[in-house]
Motif scaffolding. Structure first.
Motif, PDB file in Angstrom:
ATOM      1  N   GLY A 196      18.283 -35.961  32.649  1.00  0.00           N
ATOM      2  CA  GLY A 196      19.302 -34.861  33.115  1.00  0.00           C
ATOM      3  C   GLY A 196      18.787 -33.485  33.593  1.00  0.00           C
ATOM      4  N   SER A 197      17.893 -32.896  32.536  1.00  0.00           N
ATOM      5  CA  SER A 197      17.380 -31.543  32.657  1.00  0.00           C
ATOM      6  C   SER A 197      16.350 -31.458  33.816  1.00  0.00           C
ATOM      7  CB  SER A 197      17.026 -31.142  31.450  1.00  0.00           C
ATOM      8  OG  SER A 197      15.752 -31.948  31.051  1.00  0.00           O
ATOM      9  N   ARG A 198      15.692 -32.766  34.134  1.00  0.00           N
ATOM     10  CA  ARG A 198      14.621 -32.627  35.293  1.00  0.00           C
ATOM     11  C   ARG A 198      14.979 -33.318  36.768  1.00  0.00           C
ATOM     12  NH1 ARG A 198      10.115 -35.537  32.250  1.00  0.00           N
ATOM     13  NH2 ARG A 198       8.970 -35.261  34.259  1.00  0.00           N
ATOM     14  N   ALA A 199      16.332 -33.646  36.670  1.00  0.00           N
ATOM     15  CA  ALA A 199      16.730 -34.587  37.901  1.00  0.00           C
ATOM     16  C   ALA A 199      18.200 -33.822  38.465  1.00  0.00           C
ATOM     17  CB  ALA A 199      16.990 -35.908  37.426  1.00  0.00           C
ATOM     18  N   ARG A 200      17.921 -33.756  39.724  1.00  0.00           N
ATOM     19  CA  ARG A 200      19.244 -33.437  40.336  1.00  0.00           C
ATOM     20  C   ARG A 200      19.630 -34.428  41.509  1.00  0.00           C
ATOM     21  NH1 ARG A 200      18.502 -30.704  37.042  1.00  0.00           N
ATOM     22  NH2 ARG A 200      17.681 -28.353  36.879  1.00  0.00           N
ATOM     23  N   VAL A 201      20.757 -35.077  41.315  1.00  0.00           N
ATOM     24  CA  VAL A 201      21.592 -35.768  42.212  1.00  0.00           C
ATOM     25  C   VAL A 201      22.233 -35.361  43.141  1.00  0.00           C
ATOM     26  CG1 VAL A 201      23.076 -37.904  42.363  1.00  0.00           C
ATOM     27  CG2 VAL A 201      21.600 -37.704  40.406  1.00  0.00           C
ATOM     28  N   VAL A 202      22.056 -35.485  44.466  1.00  0.00           N
ATOM     29  CA  VAL A 202      22.459 -34.674  45.679  1.00  0.00           C
ATOM     30  C   VAL A 202      23.101 -35.789  46.330  1.00  0.00           C
ATOM     31  CG1 VAL A 202      21.947 -33.609  47.698  1.00  0.00           C
ATOM     32  CG2 VAL A 202      20.553 -33.076  45.772  1.00  0.00           C
ATOM     33  N   PRO A 203      24.610 -35.976  46.050  1.00  0.00           N
ATOM     34  CA  PRO A 203      25.289 -37.052  46.957  1.00  0.00           C
ATOM     35  C   PRO A 203      25.696 -36.707  48.484  1.00  0.00           C
ATOM     36  CG  PRO A 203      26.593 -35.945  45.393  1.00  0.00           C
ATOM     37  CD  PRO A 203      25.518 -35.301  45.426  1.00  0.00           C
TER      38      PRO A 203
ATOM     39  N   GLY B 123       3.440 -31.398  37.752  1.00  0.00           N
ATOM     40  CA  GLY B 123       4.295 -30.316  37.847  1.00  0.00           C
ATOM     41  C   GLY B 123       4.967 -30.334  39.159  1.00  0.00           C
ATOM     42  N   ALA B 124       4.708 -31.388  40.133  1.00  0.00           N
ATOM     43  CA  ALA B 124       5.323 -31.322  41.330  1.00  0.00           C
ATOM     44  C   ALA B 124       6.859 -31.680  41.373  1.00  0.00           C
ATOM     45  CB  ALA B 124       4.782 -32.655  42.274  1.00  0.00           C
ATOM     46  N   ARG B 125       7.565 -30.976  42.491  1.00  0.00           N
ATOM     47  CA  ARG B 125       9.030 -31.091  42.802  1.00  0.00           C
ATOM     48  C   ARG B 125       8.915 -32.245  43.876  1.00  0.00           C
ATOM     49  NH1 ARG B 125       9.615 -26.488  44.073  1.00  0.00           N
ATOM     50  NH2 ARG B 125      10.717 -25.933  42.342  1.00  0.00           N
TER      51      ARG B 125
ATOM     52  N   GLY C  71       4.633 -37.154  35.315  1.00  0.00           N
ATOM     53  CA  GLY C  71       4.532 -35.854  35.379  1.00  0.00           C
ATOM     54  C   GLY C  71       5.049 -34.891  36.348  1.00  0.00           C
ATOM     55  N   ALA C  72       5.714 -35.323  37.275  1.00  0.00           N
ATOM     56  CA  ALA C  72       6.522 -34.380  37.912  1.00  0.00           C
ATOM     57  C   ALA C  72       7.420 -33.669  37.279  1.00  0.00           C
ATOM     58  CB  ALA C  72       7.282 -35.202  39.100  1.00  0.00           C
ATOM     59  N   ALA C  73       7.588 -32.409  37.537  1.00  0.00           N
ATOM     60  CA  ALA C  73       8.229 -31.413  36.777  1.00  0.00           C
ATOM     61  C   ALA C  73       9.792 -31.653  37.122  1.00  0.00           C
ATOM     62  CB  ALA C  73       7.951 -29.890  37.316  1.00  0.00           C
TER      63      ALA C  73
END
Length: 190
Positions: free
Chosen positions: A98-105, A50-52, A71-73
Motif C-alpha cells: 500500500g505505501s508504494r502503490a497508487r490505484v487510479v480508478p 528506484g523507478a516510478r 526494485g521499483a520505488a
C-alpha cells in the motif's frame, strides 16, 4: 499466477474471474523483466531500481507488482473495471504494498493528470481492440510518460500496431499468442 522474481518471488496473485481481464502469463512476464534488467536495456544498470512505473489496463496488477518486487520505488495502477479493481486492491493489501502503490480508478483513454511522469509503463490492453495507440497518446498528453521512458506493450501476436510519433521500438518478442514490444519515448515533452 505468481510473482516470478525479486523480493516477493513465489507469492501468489489473485486474478479477476471471467473473460474481461487476460493476465500476462508468468513466462511472458518473466521474459519481459529479464529484457528490462539484462542486456542492452540495462547497460547503465537496472532501470527498475528506484523507478516510478505505471501498470495501465492493470487488471490484477501483476506487472506493476512484479516491478515493485524487483526494485521499483512506486507503482501506479490504472484500471476502470470494478471487479478488477477489487482484485487489484486485495493483491496489494495481501502483499503489504500500500505505501508504494497508487490505484487510479480511471479509463486509460482519459486519465487524470499525472502528478509526476513515470519511467517505465506497462500497457496490456485487451487484444484486438485498437486501444494501444489512443492509450499512448492519452498518457503522453496527461503527463504520465517521462522523456526517455520505457513502454512495454503486449498485443496479440498478429495484431497491427504502429506507435505514434516520438516512440522508438527497441525490442520485440513473441510468446504463444502474445507479442511483447518495448518502446522508448523520445519526445522532448509529453
Amino acid at each position: 499466477m505468481r510473482i516470478v522474481g525479486g523480493e516477493l518471488k513465489g507469492r501468489r496473485l489473485e486474478a479477476p474471474e471471467g473473460r474481461s481481464v487476460r493476465p500476462t502469463s508468468d513466462r511472458a512476464r518473466e521474459s519481459l523483466f529479464n529484457i528490462l534488467t539484462q542486456g542492452r536495456v540495462a547497460r547503465n544498470g537496472n532501470p527498475l531500481a528506484g523507478a516510478r512505473v505505471l501498470d495501465g489496463f492493470a487488471g490484477s496488477g501483476a506487472l506493476g507488482i512484479e516491478a515493485l518486487s524487483r526494485g521499483a520505488a512506486e507503482a501506479f495502477f490504472l484500471e476502470k473495471d470494478r471487479d478488477a479493481l477489487a482484485v487489484l486492491r486485495r493483491n496489494l493489501a495481501t502483499l503489504n504494498l500500500g505505501s508504494r502503490a497508487r490505484v487510479v480508478p480511471a479509463d486509460i483513454l482519459s486519465p487524470p493528470r499525472a502528478v509526476q511522469p513515470c519511467d517505465i509503463l506497462f500497457l496490456d490492453p485487451p487484444y484486438r481492440t485498437g486501444l494501444a495507440e489512443p492509450a499512448f497518446k492519452a498518457l503522453a498528453a496527461a503527463g504520465w510518460i517521462a522523456p526517455g521512458a520505457l513502454i512495454s506493450l503486449e498485443t496479440a501476436r498478429n495484431e497491427d500496431f504502429e506507435a505514434p510519433a516520438g516512440y522508438t521500438q527497441i525490442d520485440e518478442r513473441h510468446y504463444g499468442n502474445a507479442r511483447l514490444t518495448l518502446f522508448q519515448y523520445e519526445a522532448d515533452e509529453p
